[in-house]
Motif scaffolding. Structure first.
Motif, PDB file in Angstrom:
ATOM      1  N   ASN A 193       0.849  -1.174   0.000  1.00  0.00           N
ATOM      2  CA  ASN A 193       0.000   0.000   0.000  1.00  0.00           C
ATOM      3  C   ASN A 193       0.897   1.241   0.000  1.00  0.00           C
ATOM      4  OD1 ASN A 193      -1.539   2.201   0.770  1.00  0.00           O
ATOM      5  ND2 ASN A 193      -2.758   1.042   2.248  1.00  0.00           N
ATOM      6  N   LYS A 194       0.984   1.936  -1.152  1.00  0.00           N
ATOM      7  CA  LYS A 194       1.962   3.026  -1.295  1.00  0.00           C
ATOM      8  C   LYS A 194       1.629   4.215  -0.399  1.00  0.00           C
ATOM      9  CE  LYS A 194       3.193   1.572  -5.934  1.00  0.00           C
ATOM     10  NZ  LYS A 194       2.023   0.637  -6.102  1.00  0.00           N
ATOM     11  N   ILE A 195       0.333   4.526  -0.294  1.00  0.00           N
ATOM     12  CA  ILE A 195      -0.067   5.624   0.599  1.00  0.00           C
ATOM     13  C   ILE A 195       0.323   5.266   2.038  1.00  0.00           C
ATOM     14  CG2 ILE A 195      -2.043   6.831   1.580  1.00  0.00           C
ATOM     15  CD1 ILE A 195      -3.413   6.590  -1.129  1.00  0.00           C
ATOM     16  N   GLY A 196       0.096   3.994   2.381  1.00  0.00           N
ATOM     17  CA  GLY A 196       0.459   3.517   3.715  1.00  0.00           C
ATOM     18  C   GLY A 196       1.934   3.706   3.998  1.00  0.00           C
ATOM     19  N   VAL A 197       2.785   3.342   3.016  1.00  0.00           N
ATOM     20  CA  VAL A 197       4.229   3.471   3.181  1.00  0.00           C
ATOM     21  C   VAL A 197       4.594   4.937   3.436  1.00  0.00           C
ATOM     22  CG1 VAL A 197       6.478   3.225   2.066  1.00  0.00           C
ATOM     23  CG2 VAL A 197       4.753   1.437   1.806  1.00  0.00           C
ATOM     24  N   LEU A 198       3.955   5.825   2.675  1.00  0.00           N
ATOM     25  CA  LEU A 198       4.237   7.257   2.807  1.00  0.00           C
ATOM     26  C   LEU A 198       3.885   7.744   4.221  1.00  0.00           C
ATOM     27  CD1 LEU A 198       5.103   9.863   1.402  1.00  0.00           C
ATOM     28  CD2 LEU A 198       2.737  10.171   0.662  1.00  0.00           C
ATOM     29  N   ILE A 199       2.670   7.406   4.681  1.00  0.00           N
ATOM     30  CA  ILE A 199       2.240   7.848   6.014  1.00  0.00           C
ATOM     31  C   ILE A 199       3.136   7.223   7.091  1.00  0.00           C
ATOM     32  CG2 ILE A 199       0.344   7.861   7.680  1.00  0.00           C
ATOM     33  CD1 ILE A 199      -1.597   7.748   5.329  1.00  0.00           C
ATOM     34  N   LYS A 223       0.451  13.670  18.817  1.00  0.00           N
ATOM     35  CA  LYS A 223       0.364  14.514  17.621  1.00  0.00           C
ATOM     36  C   LYS A 223       0.659  13.699  16.369  1.00  0.00           C
ATOM     37  CE  LYS A 223       1.115  19.087  19.529  1.00  0.00           C
ATOM     38  NZ  LYS A 223       2.106  19.259  20.601  1.00  0.00           N
ATOM     39  N   THR A 224       1.630  12.771  16.471  1.00  0.00           N
ATOM     40  CA  THR A 224       1.957  11.925  15.323  1.00  0.00           C
ATOM     41  C   THR A 224       0.755  11.081  14.922  1.00  0.00           C
ATOM     42  OG1 THR A 224       4.219  11.815  16.132  1.00  0.00           O
ATOM     43  CG2 THR A 224       3.599  10.209  14.446  1.00  0.00           C
ATOM     44  N   LEU A 225       0.083  10.494  15.931  1.00  0.00           N
ATOM     45  CA  LEU A 225      -1.075   9.640  15.643  1.00  0.00           C
ATOM     46  C   LEU A 225      -2.198  10.445  14.995  1.00  0.00           C
ATOM     47  CD1 LEU A 225      -1.380   7.246  18.700  1.00  0.00           C
ATOM     48  CD2 LEU A 225      -0.380   6.843  16.461  1.00  0.00           C
ATOM     49  N   LEU A 226      -2.469  11.629  15.571  1.00  0.00           N
ATOM     50  CA  LEU A 226      -3.515  12.486  15.007  1.00  0.00           C
ATOM     51  C   LEU A 226      -3.196  12.837  13.562  1.00  0.00           C
ATOM     52  CD1 LEU A 226      -4.539  15.135  17.689  1.00  0.00           C
ATOM     53  CD2 LEU A 226      -6.006  13.562  16.418  1.00  0.00           C
ATOM     54  N   ALA A 227      -1.931  13.244  13.329  1.00  0.00           N
ATOM     55  CA  ALA A 227      -1.524  13.641  11.985  1.00  0.00           C
ATOM     56  C   ALA A 227      -1.665  12.473  11.016  1.00  0.00           C
ATOM     57  CB  ALA A 227      -0.087  14.151  12.011  1.00  0.00           C
ATOM     58  N   SER A 228      -1.314  11.253  11.469  1.00  0.00           N
ATOM     59  CA  SER A 228      -1.411  10.107  10.562  1.00  0.00           C
ATOM     60  C   SER A 228      -2.865   9.838  10.182  1.00  0.00           C
ATOM     61  CB  SER A 228      -0.761   8.860  11.190  1.00  0.00           C
ATOM     62  OG  SER A 228      -1.473   8.454  12.327  1.00  0.00           O
ATOM     63  N   GLY A 229      -3.798  10.063  11.117  1.00  0.00           N
ATOM     64  CA  GLY A 229      -5.217   9.907  10.816  1.00  0.00           C
ATOM     65  C   GLY A 229      -5.671  10.928   9.780  1.00  0.00           C
ATOM     66  N   ILE A 230      -5.234  12.177   9.975  1.00  0.00           N
ATOM     67  CA  ILE A 230      -5.608  13.245   9.032  1.00  0.00           C
ATOM     68  C   ILE A 230      -5.011  12.958   7.647  1.00  0.00           C
ATOM     69  CG2 ILE A 230      -5.388  15.715   8.515  1.00  0.00           C
ATOM     70  CD1 ILE A 230      -5.369  16.118  11.626  1.00  0.00           C
ATOM     71  N   LEU A 231      -3.723  12.551   7.634  1.00  0.00           N
ATOM     72  CA  LEU A 231      -3.081  12.210   6.358  1.00  0.00           C
ATOM     73  C   LEU A 231      -3.841  11.088   5.657  1.00  0.00           C
ATOM     74  CD1 LEU A 231       0.767  12.327   7.120  1.00  0.00           C
ATOM     75  CD2 LEU A 231      -0.616  13.958   5.833  1.00  0.00           C
ATOM     76  N   GLY A 232      -4.274  10.084   6.431  1.00  0.00           N
ATOM     77  CA  GLY A 232      -5.044   8.978   5.861  1.00  0.00           C
ATOM     78  C   GLY A 232      -6.293   9.495   5.160  1.00  0.00           C
ATOM     79  N   LEU A 233      -7.035  10.358   5.877  1.00  0.00           N
ATOM     80  CA  LEU A 233      -8.265  10.925   5.316  1.00  0.00           C
ATOM     81  C   LEU A 233      -7.963  11.690   4.020  1.00  0.00           C
ATOM     82  CD1 LEU A 233     -11.299  11.394   5.769  1.00  0.00           C
ATOM     83  CD2 LEU A 233     -10.710  13.439   7.062  1.00  0.00           C
ATOM     84  N   VAL A 234      -6.917  12.542   4.054  1.00  0.00           N
ATOM     85  CA  VAL A 234      -6.585  13.374   2.896  1.00  0.00           C
ATOM     86  C   VAL A 234      -6.102  12.522   1.717  1.00  0.00           C
ATOM     87  CG1 VAL A 234      -5.012  15.167   2.032  1.00  0.00           C
ATOM     88  CG2 VAL A 234      -6.052  15.392   4.310  1.00  0.00           C
ATOM     89  N   PHE A 235      -5.088  11.675   1.964  1.00  0.00           N
ATOM     90  CA  PHE A 235      -4.486  10.899   0.863  1.00  0.00           C
ATOM     91  C   PHE A 235      -5.478   9.928   0.242  1.00  0.00           C
ATOM     92  CE2 PHE A 235       0.081  11.337   2.688  1.00  0.00           C
ATOM     93  CZ  PHE A 235       0.096  12.649   2.260  1.00  0.00           C
ATOM     94  N   TYR A 236      -6.218   9.189   1.099  1.00  0.00           N
ATOM     95  CA  TYR A 236      -7.138   8.193   0.537  1.00  0.00           C
ATOM     96  C   TYR A 236      -8.309   8.869  -0.172  1.00  0.00           C
ATOM     97  CZ  TYR A 236      -4.618   4.418   2.872  1.00  0.00           C
ATOM     98  OH  TYR A 236      -3.664   3.537   3.266  1.00  0.00           O
ATOM     99  N   SER A 237      -8.744  10.051   0.330  1.00  0.00           N
ATOM    100  CA  SER A 237      -9.804  10.785  -0.372  1.00  0.00           C
ATOM    101  C   SER A 237      -9.312  11.202  -1.754  1.00  0.00           C
ATOM    102  CB  SER A 237     -10.207  12.049   0.391  1.00  0.00           C
ATOM    103  OG  SER A 237     -10.624  11.718   1.665  1.00  0.00           O
ATOM    104  N   LEU A 238      -8.072  11.766  -1.795  1.00  0.00           N
ATOM    105  CA  LEU A 238      -7.503  12.183  -3.080  1.00  0.00           C
ATOM    106  C   LEU A 238      -7.387  10.996  -4.022  1.00  0.00           C
ATOM    107  CD1 LEU A 238      -4.708  14.652  -1.907  1.00  0.00           C
ATOM    108  CD2 LEU A 238      -6.867  15.206  -3.040  1.00  0.00           C
ATOM    109  N   ALA A 239      -6.942   9.846  -3.485  1.00  0.00           N
ATOM    110  CA  ALA A 239      -6.720   8.671  -4.327  1.00  0.00           C
ATOM    111  C   ALA A 239      -8.028   8.120  -4.884  1.00  0.00           C
ATOM    112  CB  ALA A 239      -5.992   7.589  -3.536  1.00  0.00           C
ATOM    113  N   SER A 240      -9.134   8.368  -4.158  1.00  0.00           N
ATOM    114  CA  SER A 240     -10.392   7.769  -4.602  1.00  0.00           C
ATOM    115  C   SER A 240     -11.068   8.598  -5.698  1.00  0.00           C
ATOM    116  CB  SER A 240     -11.344   7.585  -3.419  1.00  0.00           C
ATOM    117  OG  SER A 240     -11.717   8.842  -2.919  1.00  0.00           O
ATOM    118  N   PHE A 241     -10.515   9.795  -5.995  1.00  0.00           N
ATOM    119  CA  PHE A 241     -11.101  10.594  -7.081  1.00  0.00           C
ATOM    120  C   PHE A 241     -10.660  10.094  -8.449  1.00  0.00           C
ATOM    121  CE2 PHE A 241     -11.738  13.967  -3.819  1.00  0.00           C
ATOM    122  CZ  PHE A 241     -13.119  13.963  -3.908  1.00  0.00           C
TER     123      PHE A 241
END
Lengths: 190, 192
Positions: A149-155, A172-190
């Motif tokens: 999972n490339k997005i996973g590797v990045l996060i 803060k790291t955990l929170l940021a990783s959750g936000i990154l997940g939301l952003v990256f996976y949303s972008l990827a699903s377009f």
């Protein structure tokens, strides 16, 4: 009142006899909740599994809260949860007292010296499982590089850099990783 | 046990910091047990310097040997260490409240929650973050064990890992065997 007491007692039994933690407690919970008291159907009981996969907390606490809420609302969930932690509380209190009093006794020292590397191993084992789950969607080897999972590797890489630098706190790291997940996976699903 | 040097950047222990850190760790950690423990270690040992590695591992070993959920047991014993009974009640509350609140809400409408794709995305991202924190903690602990250059602890570490991860042997048996090895062969001060 009686039902609260029954919830407390039932989950105290589960808490006392659940040794080894985690999913080892499931058969005990099933015996109390489905078979003895019929508070849940087998179907609802299996759902607790699914819910526990994606909500915080140990499965025992999740089951206690779920069952307690179903049986008697919020007072029920508090009674059941309190029951589940009560035996741990008493036993840990005694063990902690003994550790700080007799921790330097040879035999106890020896046991703890043997257990320390084991605890490292158990944490490592859970860590490898989570890492594979996060990046390859499975907990055990073998894995295929093409399934990564490339997005996973990045996060993962960003989070590792953040925690390892010691500049960003754990939370803060955990929170940021959750936000990154939301952003990256949303972008990827377009 | 008296070698707990006060480190210069040690944060003062207050009930509020205890509650806040356990509450947040518990709230953001899906998976319980050995997922939560390395996060506590990252916070209490590496960030706040309240206790050292060795004592943290001792406490986790005790938490693992008692009945109940390991995460709860670890929170109880860390709380006891930082602030006796009041500290213990603080960390217990901090650890139990997030699942209590979440589950009370989720139990009402969990199918909608489970199917929500945005919830899934956040969870998937957090899984990577959690994996990173754990890996960081694990590498640090493994290297420290290896640097001691003692055969027995390294053997126990690798043996227990293989038993747990590869062969899925119940943690209770692993703990029993390692406790016995420690009792029989590791009472010498060099292993402390």
């Amino acid at each position: 009142m009686l039902i609260l007491w029954e919830l407390f007692l039932s989950f105290a039994t589960v808490g006392l006899f659940c040794i080894g933690g985690g999913y080892a407690s499931m058969p005990l919970i099933q015996a109390e909740v489905v078979e003895k008291h019929a508070w849940l159907t087998m179907r609802e009981f299996v759902d607790i599994f699914t819910i526990s996969q994606m909500t915080p907390g140990p499965i025992g606490i999740n089951a206690a809260t779920f069952v307690g809420t179903r049986v008697d609302g919020i007072p029920g969930s508090i009674a059941a949860t309190a029951g589940f932690v009560f035996p741990s509380l008493i036993i840990i209190l005694i063990l902690a007292y003994l550790y700080y009093k007799y921790g330097d006794v040879g035999a106890i020292r020896g046991i703890l010296n043997g257990l320390r590397p084991a605890v490292v191993a158990l944490i490592a084992s859970a860590g490898v499982g989570i890492l594979l789950l996060a990046l390859w969607d499975k907990e055990k080897l073998p894995i295929a590089v093409s399934d990564t999972n490339k997005i996973g590797v990045l996060i993962f890489a960003l989070s590792l850099a953040a925690v390892h630098s010691k500049k960003v706190g754990t939370i803060k790291t955990l929170l940021a990783s959750g936000i990154l997940g939301l952003v990256f996976y949303s972008l990827a699903s377009f | 046990m008296n070698e707990m040097q006060k480190q210069p950047e040690q944060q003062p222990v207050t009930y509020w910091t205890l509650f806040k850190s356990t509450f947040l760790i518990s709230a953001f950690t899906v998976g319980g047990g050995f997922v939560l423990i390395p996060l506590m270690k990252a916070k209490f040992v590496d960030e706040y310097h309240w206790i050292n590695d060795k004592e943290a591992l001792d406490l986790v070993a005790i938490a693992q040997s008692a009945p109940g959920a390991v995460a709860i047991n670890a929170a109880i014993i860390m709380g006891y260490r930082m602030g006796k009974v009041k500290g213990l009640l603080t960390t217990l509350l901090g650890t139990v409240l997030p699942p209590l609140i979440t589950l009370t809400i989720v139990s009402q409408f969990y199918t909608a929650f489970a199917a929500n794709q945005y919830v899934q995305m956040v969870l998937k991202g957090m899984q990577c973050g959690v994996a990173a924190v754990i890996l960081d903690v694990v590498l640090d602990l493994v290297l420290k064990q290896c640097r001691k250059k003692l055969l027995l602890p390294i053997l126990i570490m690798f043996g227990s890992f293989v038993a747990s991860y590869i062969f899925d042997i119940n943690i209770m048996y692993i703990i029993l065997v390692d406790a016995f090895i420690g009792l029989a062969f590791m009472q010498k001060p060099v292993y402390n």
